[in-house]
Design a protein around this motif. Structure first.
Motif: not given
Lengths: 510, 323
Positions: B19-33
């Motif tokens: 779950v934490v990894y998935a949240l991290a993934m969203l964070g990275y994606a947010g940064e990119q977006a």
């Protein structure tokens, strides 16, 4: 080659294939050889090798499991024989696989020899002359120093500890990282040695398997084995003389029936030596000189007693049964040709923990002997042993036999007997276990191990050592400050070299 | 004997890590977006400046939300989450070892978890050393999350003792080396795929075509040479480790099965994987093979690795069929 090219050529990799001179009678041969030893060909052969191994990773292989190969051919009536003809069930001993790896190794040796020569030359020659323009190199720096030329160069030199440095006039040439190519050559040479080690094992090695019931033994001679795989140049005289007795075999299982441990308690001795005990386990083979003895399988051998109608004991021995499932339901065959009347034979199953389902079918619920039973069908008539056609001890030919009790099976518990209408009595006395051992001799093993160590060591050097060059030029007339110019070049990891270069020049300027 | 409570705690922690990894993934994606949004703003502003400079009528600044310092914060949070997830993941693996009373890589489920841990470790080390931008995390965490999710749903096995064949100190050496090499190889495979994506994107931009999804993702990626170099350095690290793993396996096989090499399906596929990575290392230094062709070799080698672990264990009968 220009001067800069010469200085910056930081590799002993051969140049691309060139066309031979016209009119050279060996031209086509030379071209062919150069093509074969070119990197591009080697690369192609490498990919071919990987591709050629793929069927060996999916199709059953004769060397691993001949029964599954036969089954595959039977189940695929058109495809099976075709694959067989293409040697796809013997991939790793096939002509085409051998052709690929032999070509690859020829190409490798053809590449290795000139590269070794070049590398030896590089080890003996001094670092190349300073290129005219140091500013053109990937990293360079220039500063003015108050010291005179000699002092500046001496200081530069002291900053280059661990480098091979040569001074020509007012210039320094330095180089580091020769071990990269050394490692590369060691790795590839080790590959060749590995192949030699494997070949020695394949030609001079030996493998034999034998089934031994508790209380019995065997000696390391060809005749003792049930199954032998000698190498093509194997000499039976090289078999290490020793003998082994299986005193006791024990297997333990978890509650779920998963095996936990296997132990074979053996006593062994060399020819004329005193017997010694050893506990042969999985991962714990017995080593006698160049031979090794492995525990590779186990099963049950119900001890049976067969008496003729007049009471003569015909047989009093354990009968090895072959396991058919993880719970050790095992098939057994008992043949007795020496009766006074008709010959008798039995066929059936041994079940270590016997259970019977609603249909009356016997099965085993656990691999350990919690409730052993021997369930047999009896036949009387002619076993067909004297017909001259070879028979397996594990199959019963019932063509010329009639079943007793209309083929009704009877379950015997330890101690129980079955008297047939012919008067012959079979008694299931008790349960013993058997173990299969494999004895292996591989004289090429040590060489293969040494080559493997060389491979890893060479690989690490060739991947982690970086080869780089650095040049220093100092100049300046009398009364003028000294100008120091430094330039450097690395083939791999330029970022890391840039920071190394910065650290070195900082030390030179101190 | 297996400890049930510890085993369950370990499972819970693994789930938390995913779950934490998935949240991290969203964070990275947010940064990119948001970076993309900022880029769009810059583009629009540049355009308006051009129009102004051309002497046309004054154009008012378009009403696009101005991006502030937010993006880098999303990325930083994502990195912290990845580190936290890594810690939880590592703890889960250690507890699994205690629960079973042995090394925590005795079956396919545990092996997969350990491989994923190595991949995340390698990614964190690369970011720490400044070899890649952390925003690459969006593309790295996605396969990690999928992989762990698949491993814990399909391959799940309760903590238990080893089968006798595995009961040897070689499991510590051989399997540990295989785990380290595999985690690194799988990471390099992902990076090689991203390199291919990026170079497709670059080719598209050069040809003045606007690339479509998924090639358009290339804009979010580090430059092609960076991806190529990182993928290479990870493989250069993993290849000797893999070689060692195979040799250690051969030494173990010699002790367990009476021969050091027998072309068992797992051995065969390890060999194929090894040959393909050897091919990659040569290809990268050979004219005509550098770049995209070499990257395809790296991808093929990673596929061979996956076959080696999963297809062979599940579908092919061999000596390595344990769990």
């Amino acid at each position: 080659m220009t001067e800069l090219d010469e200085a910056t050529r930081l590799t002993t990799q051969p140049a691309p294939v060139q066309q031979p001179r016209r009119g050279d009678p060996f031209g086509p041969l030379r071209l062919g050889w150069r093509q074969l030893t070119s990197m591009r060909t080697a690369l192609l052969l490498l990919f071919l090798l990987a591709l050629a191994s793929v069927p060996g990773g999916f199709l059953p292989q004769t060397s691993l499991n001949p029964i599954r190969v036969d089954q595959y051919i039977r189940e695929h009536r058109t495809l099976g024989p075709l694959l067989d003809r293409l040697q796809l069930f013997d991939v790793f001993s096939s002509t085409w696989f051998s052709a690929i790896y032999l070509l690859l190794f020829i190409s490798l040796v053809g590449c290795l020899v000139p590269r070794t020569r070049l590398h030896l030359k590089a080890l003996l020659t001094k670092p190349p002359k300073v290129p005219r323009s140091l500013a053109k190199l990937p990293v360079s720096e220039r500063w003015e120093s108050d010291a005179d030329v000699d002092t500046a160069l001496a200081q530069a030199r002291s900053a280059l500890r661990g480098w091979r440095v040569v001074r020509r006039g007012d210039e320094l040439s330095a180089e580091k990282g020769y071990l990269r190519e050394t490692g590369n050559l060691v790795f590839h040479l080790s590959l060749v040695l590995l192949l030699v080690g494997i070949a020695i094992g394949a030609f001079r090695g030996f493998k034999g398997t034998v089934l031994v019931v508790e209380g019995r033994g065997f000696s390391n001679t060809i005749a003792s084995y049930d199954d032998v795989h000698p190498g093509r140049r194997f000499s039976p005289a090289s078999l290490v003389p020793f003998s082994v007795d299986l005193k006791d075999f024990r297997a333990t299982y978890g509650d779920d029936g998963k095996a936990l441990t296997f132990n074979a308690d053996v006593s062994w001795s060399k020819l004329g030596g005193t017997p010694k005990g050893y506990d042969v386990r999985v991962n714990h083979p017995l080593a006698v000189d160049g031979a090794k003895l492995y525990l590779i399988g186990h099963g049950y051998a119900p001890h049976i007693l067969v008496k003729d109608a007049d009471g003569t004991v015909l047989d009093d021995a354990p009968v090895p049964c072959l396991p058919q499932d993880p719970q050790f339901l095992s098939t057994c065959v008992i043949k007795q040709p020496s009766t006074k009347g008709k010959q008798v034979g039995f066929r059936g199953v041994f079940t270590p923990t016997t259970v019977t389902d609603e249909g009356g079918r016997v099965g085993s619920a656990y691999p350990g002997p919690k409730n052993p039973a021997l369930t047999l069908t009896a036949f009387v008539g002619n076993l067909g042993i004297d017909s001259g056609i070879p028979q397996s001890v594990y199959t019963l030919e019932t063509k010329s036999m009639t079943p007793v009790d209309n083929g009704q099976a009877r379950a015997l518990l330890p101690g129980q007997s079955w008297k047939l209408p012919t008067g012959v009595t079979l008694t299931y006395v008790d349960t013993r276990e058997w173990a299969t051992f494999q004895v292996t001799q591989d004289p090429g093993k040590l060489l293969a191990l040494i080559a493997s160590v060389g491979m890893v060591a060479g690989l690490m050097l060739s991947l982690f050592v970086r080869r780089r060059r650095l040049w220093v030029r100092a100049g300046g007339g009398p009364g003028e400050p000294t100008t120091v110019q430094v330039g450097g070049l690395a083939r791999t990891d330029p970022d890391r070299f840039a920071s190394e270069f910065a650290a070195i020049t900082a030390r030179m300027r101190e | 004997m297996p400890d049930k409570g510890l085993g369950q705690l370990s499972d819970g922690l693994l789930f938390t890590a995913v779950v934490v990894y998935a949240l991290a993934m969203l964070g990275y994606a947010g940064e990119q977006a948001s970076r993309k949004a900022r880029r769009a703003v810059t583009a629009v502003r540049a355009e308006s400046r051009v129009l102004l400079g051309a002497g046309g009528p004054p154009v008012s600044a378009p009403a696009v939300p101005v991006v502030t310092e937010r993006p880098s914060r999303a990325g930083r949070i994502a990195l912290v989450l990845t580190l936290g997830g890594w810690l939880v993941h590592a703890t889960s693996l250690v507890l699994r070892g205690f629960a079973a009373g042995r090394v925590p890589w005795g079956n396919m489920f545990e092996f997969s978890s350990a491989v994923a841990l190595v991949a995340v470790t390698a990614f964190l080390l690369l970011v720490g050393r400044g070899a890649v931008e952390r925003s690459l995390g969006a593309f790295v965490m996605l396969p990690v999350v999928l992989y762990l999710g698949l491993a814990s749903s399909v391959l799940y096995t309760e903590a238990g003792p080893l089968v006798p064949a595995l009961n040897s100190y070689w499991i510590k050496i051989h399997v540990a080396a295989a785990v380290v090499a595999s985690g690194s190889f799988l990471l390099s495979g992902v990076i090689a795929l991203l390199y291919l994506l990026r170079s497709r994107y670059d080719a598209g931009v050069e040809a003045r075509k606007s690339p479509r999804f998924p090639v358009s993702l290339g804009a979010q990626l580090p430059s092609a040479p960076v991806l190529d170099r990182v993928s290479y350095s990870v493989i250069a690290f993993a290849f000797p480790v893999w070689t060692f793993a195979i040799i250690a396996g051969a030494i173990w096989a010699e002790a367990a099965w009476g021969r050091y090499w027998g072309w068992d399906p797992k051995e065969t596929w390890s060999f194929i994987t090894w040959v393909l990575y050897a091919g990659y290392l040569h290809a990268r230094a050979t004219a005509g093979w550098k770049g995209r062709k070499a990257a395809w070799v790296a991808v093929a080698a990673a596929v061979a690795l996956v076959i080696d672990y999963y297809v062979v264990n599940i579908f092919v009968v061999g000596l390595h069929s344990y769990a």
